[in-house]
Write a protein that holds these residues in place. Structure first.
Motif, PDB file in Angstrom:
ATOM      1  N   ARG A 151       0.895  -1.066   0.147  1.00  0.00           N
ATOM      2  CA  ARG A 151      -0.007  -0.019   0.219  1.00  0.00           C
ATOM      3  C   ARG A 151       0.982   1.319  -0.107  1.00  0.00           C
ATOM      4  NH1 ARG A 151      -0.665   2.395   4.789  1.00  0.00           N
ATOM      5  NH2 ARG A 151       0.649   1.820   6.387  1.00  0.00           N
ATOM      6  N   VAL A 152       0.245   2.278  -0.302  1.00  0.00           N
ATOM      7  CA  VAL A 152       1.012   3.673  -0.222  1.00  0.00           C
ATOM      8  C   VAL A 152       0.326   4.434   0.779  1.00  0.00           C
ATOM      9  CG1 VAL A 152       0.891   5.673  -1.619  1.00  0.00           C
ATOM     10  CG2 VAL A 152       1.375   3.736  -2.873  1.00  0.00           C
ATOM     11  N   GLN A 153       1.449   5.067   1.472  1.00  0.00           N
ATOM     12  CA  GLN A 153       1.035   5.930   2.722  1.00  0.00           C
ATOM     13  C   GLN A 153       0.776   7.418   2.229  1.00  0.00           C
ATOM     14  OE1 GLN A 153       4.943   4.374   4.806  1.00  0.00           O
ATOM     15  NE2 GLN A 153       3.641   4.463   6.473  1.00  0.00           N
ATOM     16  N   SER A 154       0.201   8.292   3.258  1.00  0.00           N
ATOM     17  CA  SER A 154      -0.435   9.454   2.644  1.00  0.00           C
ATOM     18  C   SER A 154       0.565  10.496   2.253  1.00  0.00           C
ATOM     19  CB  SER A 154      -0.915  10.191   4.031  1.00  0.00           C
ATOM     20  OG  SER A 154      -0.182  10.088   5.113  1.00  0.00           O
ATOM     21  N   ASP A 155       1.828  10.658   2.576  1.00  0.00           N
ATOM     22  CA  ASP A 155       2.746  11.572   1.925  1.00  0.00           C
ATOM     23  C   ASP A 155       3.038  11.246   0.768  1.00  0.00           C
ATOM     24  OD1 ASP A 155       4.052   9.269   2.787  1.00  0.00           O
ATOM     25  OD2 ASP A 155       5.774  10.394   3.412  1.00  0.00           O
ATOM     26  N   THR A 156       3.254   9.891   0.360  1.00  0.00           N
ATOM     27  CA  THR A 156       3.491   9.551  -0.889  1.00  0.00           C
ATOM     28  C   THR A 156       2.368   9.820  -2.087  1.00  0.00           C
ATOM     29  OG1 THR A 156       5.084   8.022  -0.396  1.00  0.00           O
ATOM     30  CG2 THR A 156       4.098   7.739  -2.426  1.00  0.00           C
ATOM     31  N   LEU A 171      -0.029   9.381   8.006  1.00  0.00           N
ATOM     32  CA  LEU A 171       1.184   9.850   8.808  1.00  0.00           C
ATOM     33  C   LEU A 171       1.105  11.292   9.298  1.00  0.00           C
ATOM     34  CD1 LEU A 171       3.922   8.779   6.181  1.00  0.00           C
ATOM     35  CD2 LEU A 171       3.222   7.589   8.080  1.00  0.00           C
ATOM     36  N   PHE A 172       1.952  11.619  10.341  1.00  0.00           N
ATOM     37  CA  PHE A 172       1.876  12.782  10.936  1.00  0.00           C
ATOM     38  C   PHE A 172       2.947  13.333  11.112  1.00  0.00           C
ATOM     39  CE2 PHE A 172       1.414  14.537  15.385  1.00  0.00           C
ATOM     40  CZ  PHE A 172       1.132  15.854  15.191  1.00  0.00           C
ATOM     41  N   TRP A 173       3.086  14.735  10.899  1.00  0.00           N
ATOM     42  CA  TRP A 173       3.992  15.548  11.456  1.00  0.00           C
ATOM     43  C   TRP A 173       3.941  16.782  11.835  1.00  0.00           C
ATOM     44  CZ3 TRP A 173       6.686  20.012  10.475  1.00  0.00           C
ATOM     45  CH2 TRP A 173       8.148  20.090  10.815  1.00  0.00           C
ATOM     46  N   ASP A 174       4.513  17.336  12.866  1.00  0.00           N
ATOM     47  CA  ASP A 174       4.253  18.993  13.263  1.00  0.00           C
ATOM     48  C   ASP A 174       5.460  19.271  14.028  1.00  0.00           C
ATOM     49  OD1 ASP A 174       3.007  21.146  13.571  1.00  0.00           O
ATOM     50  OD2 ASP A 174       1.350  20.253  14.405  1.00  0.00           O
ATOM     51  N   SER A 175       5.469  20.535  14.253  1.00  0.00           N
ATOM     52  CA  SER A 175       6.683  21.227  15.032  1.00  0.00           C
ATOM     53  C   SER A 175       5.984  22.588  15.677  1.00  0.00           C
ATOM     54  CB  SER A 175       7.616  21.415  14.141  1.00  0.00           C
ATOM     55  OG  SER A 175       9.007  21.884  14.696  1.00  0.00           O
ATOM     56  N   PRO A 176       6.240  22.831  17.025  1.00  0.00           N
ATOM     57  CA  PRO A 176       6.865  21.848  17.952  1.00  0.00           C
ATOM     58  C   PRO A 176       6.097  20.719  18.418  1.00  0.00           C
ATOM     59  CG  PRO A 176       5.986  23.986  18.897  1.00  0.00           C
ATOM     60  CD  PRO A 176       5.876  23.940  17.542  1.00  0.00           C
ATOM     61  N   ILE A 177       6.406  19.793  18.794  1.00  0.00           N
ATOM     62  CA  ILE A 177       5.815  18.614  19.623  1.00  0.00           C
ATOM     63  C   ILE A 177       6.213  18.851  20.823  1.00  0.00           C
ATOM     64  CG2 ILE A 177       5.529  16.070  19.840  1.00  0.00           C
ATOM     65  CD1 ILE A 177       4.130  16.782  17.232  1.00  0.00           C
ATOM     66  N   MET A 225      15.257  14.102   4.829  1.00  0.00           N
ATOM     67  CA  MET A 225      14.652  12.958   5.706  1.00  0.00           C
ATOM     68  C   MET A 225      13.833  13.717   6.689  1.00  0.00           C
ATOM     69  SD  MET A 225      16.211   9.296   6.839  1.00  0.00           S
ATOM     70  CE  MET A 225      16.828   9.090   5.649  1.00  0.00           C
ATOM     71  N   VAL A 226      12.659  13.218   7.092  1.00  0.00           N
ATOM     72  CA  VAL A 226      11.843  13.674   8.311  1.00  0.00           C
ATOM     73  C   VAL A 226      11.478  12.358   8.941  1.00  0.00           C
ATOM     74  CG1 VAL A 226      11.183  15.788   7.531  1.00  0.00           C
ATOM     75  CG2 VAL A 226       9.832  13.817   6.794  1.00  0.00           C
ATOM     76  N   ARG A 227      11.332  12.413  10.340  1.00  0.00           N
ATOM     77  CA  ARG A 227      10.809  11.320  11.055  1.00  0.00           C
ATOM     78  C   ARG A 227       9.294  11.736  11.235  1.00  0.00           C
ATOM     79  NH1 ARG A 227      13.036  10.412  15.968  1.00  0.00           N
ATOM     80  NH2 ARG A 227      13.198   8.049  15.826  1.00  0.00           N
ATOM     81  N   MET A 228       8.411  10.834  11.125  1.00  0.00           N
ATOM     82  CA  MET A 228       6.922  10.948  11.020  1.00  0.00           C
ATOM     83  C   MET A 228       6.048   9.885  12.124  1.00  0.00           C
ATOM     84  SD  MET A 228       6.237  11.857   7.165  1.00  0.00           S
ATOM     85  CE  MET A 228       4.791  13.028   7.521  1.00  0.00           C
ATOM     86  N   PHE A 229       5.137  10.277  12.685  1.00  0.00           N
ATOM     87  CA  PHE A 229       4.203   9.462  13.415  1.00  0.00           C
ATOM     88  C   PHE A 229       3.655   8.526  12.523  1.00  0.00           C
ATOM     89  CE2 PHE A 229       4.739  12.870  16.322  1.00  0.00           C
ATOM     90  CZ  PHE A 229       5.264  12.087  17.639  1.00  0.00           C
ATOM     91  N   THR A 230       3.708   7.066  12.827  1.00  0.00           N
ATOM     92  CA  THR A 230       2.845   6.212  11.653  1.00  0.00           C
ATOM     93  C   THR A 230       1.383   6.064  12.080  1.00  0.00           C
ATOM     94  OG1 THR A 230       3.373   4.130  12.927  1.00  0.00           O
ATOM     95  CG2 THR A 230       5.052   4.939  11.541  1.00  0.00           C
ATOM     96  N   GLU A 231       0.680   5.327  11.057  1.00  0.00           N
ATOM     97  CA  GLU A 231      -0.785   5.030  11.072  1.00  0.00           C
ATOM     98  C   GLU A 231      -1.020   4.079  12.271  1.00  0.00           C
ATOM     99  OE1 GLU A 231       0.258   5.075   6.630  1.00  0.00           O
ATOM    100  OE2 GLU A 231       1.131   4.278   8.449  1.00  0.00           O
ATOM    101  N   GLY A 232      -2.113   4.370  13.070  1.00  0.00           N
ATOM    102  CA  GLY A 232      -2.361   3.452  14.332  1.00  0.00           C
ATOM    103  C   GLY A 232      -1.994   4.073  15.562  1.00  0.00           C
ATOM    104  N   SER A 233      -1.166   5.195  15.367  1.00  0.00           N
ATOM    105  CA  SER A 233      -0.868   5.625  16.734  1.00  0.00           C
ATOM    106  C   SER A 233      -1.806   6.431  17.231  1.00  0.00           C
ATOM    107  CB  SER A 233       0.526   7.054  16.198  1.00  0.00           C
ATOM    108  OG  SER A 233       1.647   6.359  15.763  1.00  0.00           O
ATOM    109  N   VAL A 234      -1.834   6.255  18.617  1.00  0.00           N
ATOM    110  CA  VAL A 234      -3.089   7.049  19.461  1.00  0.00           C
ATOM    111  C   VAL A 234      -2.458   8.077  20.175  1.00  0.00           C
ATOM    112  CG1 VAL A 234      -4.618   6.232  21.351  1.00  0.00           C
ATOM    113  CG2 VAL A 234      -3.739   4.663  19.466  1.00  0.00           C
ATOM    114  N   PHE A 235      -3.339   9.206  20.281  1.00  0.00           N
ATOM    115  CA  PHE A 235      -3.226  10.308  20.828  1.00  0.00           C
ATOM    116  C   PHE A 235      -4.687  10.749  21.767  1.00  0.00           C
ATOM    117  CE2 PHE A 235      -0.530  10.532  17.191  1.00  0.00           C
ATOM    118  CZ  PHE A 235       0.797  10.728  17.898  1.00  0.00           C
ATOM    119  N   SER A 236      -4.186  11.391  22.954  1.00  0.00           N
ATOM    120  CA  SER A 236      -5.513  12.214  23.576  1.00  0.00           C
ATOM    121  C   SER A 236      -5.830  13.415  23.279  1.00  0.00           C
ATOM    122  CB  SER A 236      -5.308  12.232  25.019  1.00  0.00           C
ATOM    123  OG  SER A 236      -4.175  12.988  25.351  1.00  0.00           O
TER     124      SER A 236
END
Length: 369
Positions: free
Chosen positions: A31-36, A280-286, A314-325
């Protein structure tokens, strides 16, 4: 008013090659992820509507860039999930059934037992759940004793005929095959040859149909943008998605559903205590508060820029299935290679990777239990 769409990609007999960072040509993802997907889609949007139009579109997204002017939009023009597998089967006496698979959230569902040694290995293998089970576990009654018994039987390699088996939970691997195709590369100067294999995914297309689907969320309804994106996606289908396109791989037709099929409407409207990523999810600041009590995995994302044969930053991103309140938002992150920047000015155009998040509401087991 928010608007949701579901889009199916039908590859038919066309194989696909979806590469990943650090994996050779012999291997491929299914499968293809959201950024691609976002990058390929926006590239075809630019080809169809021109430079000025795509720049106007990108200004409607929040961005993080050291050089470009940041957008002040509170919400993006559209949020895109990663692609996931769907499977359509036809019964002899029943209507065709479509099973949508979703990534299993990285927290246990409600009522999940503490003593899970008899079946944990089998539970952990189920990285993707049929929507029916996903919804029951994470938005409904939760995990049941029957689920425990069936997973225990499955762990013992016994045949099961329970709700999990009937839902298609254990059939994810039957939706596609990965084949290795021999290829030869010829050096243009020396004519030396190099033999290698390329991994290609073939989705089911005969007795049953499988392919990829993804969700779209327009925070504000925008019919004009919807039509433009649909046209660009149709063009992408003709060009192909992923690698090996010169060999005909990655071509697809689309089924654009303006109304969500059952039970998706209930899924997105369900109340929840947490949010799970389907992109996928990326933000700054975390902040530390944001990731406190969160359950997540990080994935490095890189890749090449085809036009100039340079690697993106290169960037580091949170993957699918990650859980946040808290509800994650995300930004487009500038990944333009330093070779394409001169004194803070772009030689061509900025290159962005999408970290815009799309989530679904869930209820999970109390962490304090």
């Amino acid at each position: 008013m928010s608007s949701w769409k579901l889009v199916k990609l039908n590859f038919g007999r066309n194989p696909v090659h979806f590469g990943r960072l650090g994996i050779g040509m012999e291997e491929t993802a299914e499968r293809v992820q959201s950024d691609t997907l976002f990058s390929a889609w926006v590239s075809n949007y630019a080809r169809l509507f021109g430079k000025a139009k795509v720049e106007e579109l990108l200004e409607r997204f929040p961005k993080y860039s050291k050089y470009a002017k940041n957008s002040n939009q509170e919400s993006p023009a559209v949020k895109i999930s990663s692609t996931f597998i769907y499977r359509q089967t036809e019964g002899k006496t029943t209507e065709p059934k479509t099973t949508y698979y979703l990534p299993r959230p990285m927290e246990f569902p409600i009522n999940y037992p503490e003593n899970d040694l008899d079946f944990f290995k089998t539970y952990k293998k189920q990285k993707y759940l049929p929507l029916e089970i996903w919804r029951r576990w994470y938005q409904g009654e939760g995990f049941t004793s029957k689920d425990k018994d069936e997973l225990t039987e499955k762990t013992k390699n016994k045949q099961t005929d329970g709700n999990l088996n009937k839902s298609g939970m254990f059939d994810y691997g039957k939706t596609y095959e990965i084949n290795k195709h021999p290829k030869i590369a010829v050096d243009r100067i020396t004519a030396a040859t190099n033999f290698f294999h390329t991994g290609l995914v073939q989705f089911q297309w005969e007795n049953e149909i499988s392919g990829l689907y993804f969700l779209l969320n327009f925070p504000q309804k925008d019919e004009k943008l919807e039509k433009e994106l649909k046209a660009a996606l149709e063009l992408l289908g003709e060009e192909g998605l992923g690698g090996e396109r010169s060999s005909g791989a990655g071509r697809f037709t689309i089924e654009w559903l303006d109304r969500l099929p059952e039970p998706w409407d209930k899924v997105i409207k369900s109340p929840g205590t947490h949010n799970t990523l389907i992109s996928l999810f990326w933000d700054s600041p975390i902040t530390e508060n944001f990731i406190e009590n969160a359950a997540y995995e990080i994935q490095e994302r890189g890749g090449w820029i085809g036009d100039v044969n340079l690697r993106r930053k290169m960037v580091r991103m949170f993957t699918e299935g990650s859980v946040f309140s808290e509800q994650p938002q995300g930004k487009l992150v500038d990944v333009t290679p330093s070779q394409l920047i001169d004194g803070g000015k772009y030689k061509f155009h900025p290159v962005y990777r999408s970290g815009i998040s799309l989530t679904l509401p869930i209820k999970i087991k109390d962490i304090a239990q």
